[in-house]
Structures are given as C-alpha cells and as structure tokens.
Write a protein that holds these residues in place. Sequence first.
Motif, short mmCIF file in Angstrom:
data_model
loop_
_atom_site.label_atom_id
_atom_site.label_comp_id
_atom_site.label_asym_id
_atom_site.label_seq_id
_atom_site.Cartn_x
_atom_site.Cartn_y
_atom_site.Cartn_z
N ALA A 23 0.82 -1.21 0.00
CA ALA A 23 0.00 0.00 0.00
C ALA A 23 0.84 1.26 0.00
O ALA A 23 0.45 2.28 -0.55
CB ALA A 23 -0.95 -0.01 1.19
N SER A 24 2.01 1.20 0.65
CA SER A 24 2.89 2.35 0.72
C SER A 24 4.31 1.86 0.97
O SER A 24 4.53 0.67 1.26
CB SER A 24 2.47 3.31 1.85
N ALA A 25 5.26 2.79 0.90
CA ALA A 25 6.66 2.40 1.07
C ALA A 25 6.97 1.88 2.47
O ALA A 25 7.96 1.18 2.67
CB ALA A 25 7.56 3.59 0.74
N SER A 26 6.12 2.18 3.44
CA SER A 26 6.37 1.78 4.82
C SER A 26 5.58 0.54 5.26
O SER A 26 5.64 0.15 6.41
CB SER A 26 6.05 2.95 5.77
N THR A 27 4.84 -0.07 4.34
CA THR A 27 4.02 -1.23 4.69
C THR A 27 4.55 -2.47 3.98
O THR A 27 5.23 -2.38 2.95
CB THR A 27 2.55 -1.00 4.30
N PRO A 28 4.24 -3.67 4.50
CA PRO A 28 4.74 -4.91 3.89
C PRO A 28 4.01 -5.27 2.61
O PRO A 28 2.90 -4.79 2.34
CB PRO A 28 4.50 -5.96 4.98
N PHE A 29 4.61 -6.15 1.83
CA PHE A 29 4.02 -6.63 0.59
C PHE A 29 2.99 -7.72 0.88
O PHE A 29 3.17 -8.54 1.79
CB PHE A 29 5.10 -7.17 -0.35
N TYR A 30 1.92 -7.74 0.10
CA TYR A 30 0.86 -8.72 0.31
C TYR A 30 0.36 -9.24 -1.03
O TYR A 30 0.52 -8.61 -2.08
CB TYR A 30 -0.29 -8.12 1.11
N TRP A 31 -0.29 -10.42 -0.98
CA TRP A 31 -0.87 -11.06 -2.16
C TRP A 31 -2.32 -10.61 -2.33
O TRP A 31 -2.87 -9.97 -1.44
CB TRP A 31 -0.81 -12.58 -2.02
N TRP A 86 13.77 -11.27 -3.67
CA TRP A 86 14.15 -10.01 -4.29
C TRP A 86 15.46 -10.11 -5.08
O TRP A 86 16.41 -10.76 -4.65
CB TRP A 86 14.29 -8.91 -3.24
N SER A 87 15.49 -9.45 -6.21
CA SER A 87 16.73 -9.21 -6.93
C SER A 87 17.58 -8.24 -6.10
O SER A 87 17.03 -7.40 -5.39
CB SER A 87 16.42 -8.60 -8.30
N PRO A 88 18.91 -8.35 -6.14
CA PRO A 88 19.74 -7.46 -5.33
C PRO A 88 19.39 -5.99 -5.55
O PRO A 88 19.23 -5.53 -6.68
CB PRO A 88 21.16 -7.77 -5.83
N GLY A 89 19.26 -5.25 -4.44
CA GLY A 89 18.94 -3.82 -4.51
C GLY A 89 17.46 -3.51 -4.44
O GLY A 89 17.09 -2.33 -4.32
N TYR A 90 16.60 -4.51 -4.52
CA TYR A 90 15.15 -4.31 -4.48
C TYR A 90 14.60 -4.76 -3.14
O TYR A 90 15.24 -5.57 -2.44
CB TYR A 90 14.50 -5.09 -5.63
N PRO A 91 13.40 -4.27 -2.77
CA PRO A 91 12.50 -3.38 -3.51
C PRO A 91 12.94 -1.91 -3.43
O PRO A 91 13.55 -1.50 -2.45
CB PRO A 91 11.16 -3.57 -2.79
N PHE A 92 12.61 -1.14 -4.47
CA PHE A 92 12.85 0.30 -4.44
C PHE A 92 11.82 0.95 -3.51
O PHE A 92 10.63 0.59 -3.54
CB PHE A 92 12.73 0.91 -5.84
N SER A 93 12.24 1.92 -2.76
CA SER A 93 11.38 2.50 -1.72
C SER A 93 10.16 3.22 -2.28
O SER A 93 9.12 3.30 -1.62
CB SER A 93 12.19 3.47 -0.85
N ASN A 94 10.25 3.73 -3.49
CA ASN A 94 9.14 4.50 -4.06
C ASN A 94 8.29 3.69 -5.04
O ASN A 94 7.46 4.25 -5.76
CB ASN A 94 9.67 5.75 -4.77
N GLN A 95 8.47 2.37 -5.09
CA GLN A 95 7.72 1.53 -6.02
C GLN A 95 6.93 0.47 -5.24
O GLN A 95 7.45 -0.14 -4.31
CB GLN A 95 8.66 0.87 -7.02
N LYS A 151 11.38 -7.85 -8.85
CA LYS A 151 11.73 -6.43 -8.89
C LYS A 151 10.47 -5.61 -8.72
O LYS A 151 9.37 -6.06 -9.04
CB LYS A 151 12.39 -6.07 -10.23
N THR A 152 10.62 -4.39 -8.22
CA THR A 152 9.49 -3.47 -8.15
C THR A 152 9.50 -2.55 -9.36
O THR A 152 10.56 -2.22 -9.90
CB THR A 152 9.56 -2.63 -6.86
N TYR A 153 8.28 -2.13 -9.76
CA TYR A 153 8.11 -1.28 -10.93
C TYR A 153 7.07 -0.21 -10.62
O TYR A 153 6.26 -0.35 -9.69
CB TYR A 153 7.62 -2.09 -12.14
N THR A 154 7.07 0.83 -11.45
CA THR A 154 6.00 1.83 -11.38
C THR A 154 4.75 1.23 -12.02
O THR A 154 4.85 0.37 -12.90
CB THR A 154 6.40 3.12 -12.10
N PRO A 155 3.54 1.66 -11.62
CA PRO A 155 2.32 1.01 -12.10
C PRO A 155 2.07 1.17 -13.59
O PRO A 155 1.32 0.37 -14.18
CB PRO A 155 1.22 1.68 -11.28
N ASP A 156 2.68 2.16 -14.22
CA ASP A 156 2.44 2.37 -15.65
C ASP A 156 3.44 1.61 -16.53
O ASP A 156 3.39 1.71 -17.76
CB ASP A 156 2.49 3.86 -15.98
N SER A 157 4.34 0.84 -15.93
CA SER A 157 5.27 0.03 -16.72
C SER A 157 4.48 -1.00 -17.53
O SER A 157 3.53 -1.59 -17.03
CB SER A 157 6.27 -0.69 -15.81
#
Length: 290
Positions: free
Chosen positions: A233-241, A252-261, A274-280
Amino acid sequence: MLLALLFLAVPIYSTCYFEDSELFGRCYQFNNHSSSFIDAKLNCTSRGFTLTRIENLTLAHFIGSIAVEKFGETYGSYWIGLSRHQNSSNFQWEDQHPLDFLNWADGYPFSGYDYVAARLSDTQWITLLEPTRLPYICSYDAIEDDTTTEGPKTTKGNGYGNGCQKTDLNLENRCYSFNRQLLSVDDARKSCEKIGKTLAVFDDFYQINFVSSFAQSQFAATYTSFWIGLQRASASTPFYWPSGNYTQFTNWSPGYPFSNQLFVAQQISDTKWKTYTPDSLLFSVCSGIL
C-alpha cells in the motif's frame, strides 16, 4: 495437445543435496568452476553423477533460468552431457539415454566440434572443442527419504477449479495462465479478473521456478519481467498477495525493492522479483485456485 506432467518435488523436505535443484525426480548441481568437457565429466562421475541430460524444452528452460543466477552471467554457455564420440557421426548422452530431443542453435552442430554446451541466453545447444573451459551441470536421481511424502502432482489440462482452464499450467493447488499483452499493472489485474483469476500468487519456490521455466517460451523472451500479484500500500508497509495475506518469503533481486515503487514483477531470466511503477508495460501471469 494437452500435456500431462508429474512433478515430484517435495514442498517441505528436500530430496536433493543442499543447494541443488530438483525437477521430475532428478537433481541438478550447478558447478561454477570452469572446466574442459572431459574434466567436467570426470568430476560428475567421480561422485556418482553424470553431466546433465536435457530431455525436453521444459527442463531446458528450468535449468537455464537457474543457471543464469548460479553462474552469475547472462551470456556464455555451460557443458551438458552430450558429445559426438570418436569415430562416430552421432551425438550421444553420457548416461546412454536415446537422443530423442534436439535443441540446436541455428547453424549447429559444427563439423569437427564434438562437445555440446547450452547457451545461457536462450538454452539452445552449440558445439565446441573439448578443451574449452566452461561451467557445467551434474545430475543424479533424487534421494529417497522415508520421512517425506510424495510431492504435488502437476498436470496441464485438468480444467477445474476457480478460474482454471484446460490449457492452464497446474501446480499444487494453483493454475497459471500467461498473458502476452504488454499491460500496466492495473490493466493486467483487470485482465486476470475477467477470467476469474488474480495476478499470479506463489506459495513456494517450486511454483516460482516452474512458472518461470515456461515463461521463456510463452513470452518468447528472456530479458524482461511479468507482473505478479504482490504489492504494498505504501513504502512503509509490507508486501501482500491479492488475498490480503502478507508474503511469507521473499525473492528479491539485489537492490530491491525500491522505496518509491509498490508493484512487483518477476524476472524471466533468474526468477527474481523487482518493483516497478504502475504504468510500466509488462507481460503478466494470472493464477486461480484448483
């Protein structure tokens, strides 16, 4: 033609030696020490193994996706157990199994080059001279363990369950389908929902590796990613299915997740996230419940 497969991986107890990989009751050991073909062969046989045999495209992609990660390379090749023996025009597997599957790269095999390697970039076979030094893969039968139970059976074509179709790939309790359109994450999600599925959910690394082994051929690509159903939901919350459950493991690939994705896709080449922007614009994999 509908394909039926029996996947004998055990989800709790490994039936291979530590860090080796299993598919179809065989274990695969990735050796990153560059060797000539003969030295690679002797290293495998000295431990009761053989240089690996590639018997179908599914196995080729499964091994290839792991080899990219294990060998830390994208280009180059690795030895497999196929060669043209002296005074023979025919290629033979080291384990004497019939040569009933071919995966030659264009223009191969070369005359006078009698030892076979698989390319990391596309899993196709090339011929080289024996002294060429490459990494290699040994294989052996999965180790029997009385404390384990039979692993999940997989089929392609059962056609039952929530959103599952006859042409889906089924593994354990999930079915998977592949969307070859390049879509944003929102459009990819809607596309899955139209067929009664969600963006792909994975319960373990067996599902991750198995789906990725098919993704190369389904998407006709190696160096890209596909949307899966993991997000936050945000950069400070965990990932969920999509179920709302937080992921119980990470990949995660090394260096991921990006904080703003916030949205996750899985690489085809090495199965990492990897993390991506939603418009990718990416391919996507959908999953349903069997």
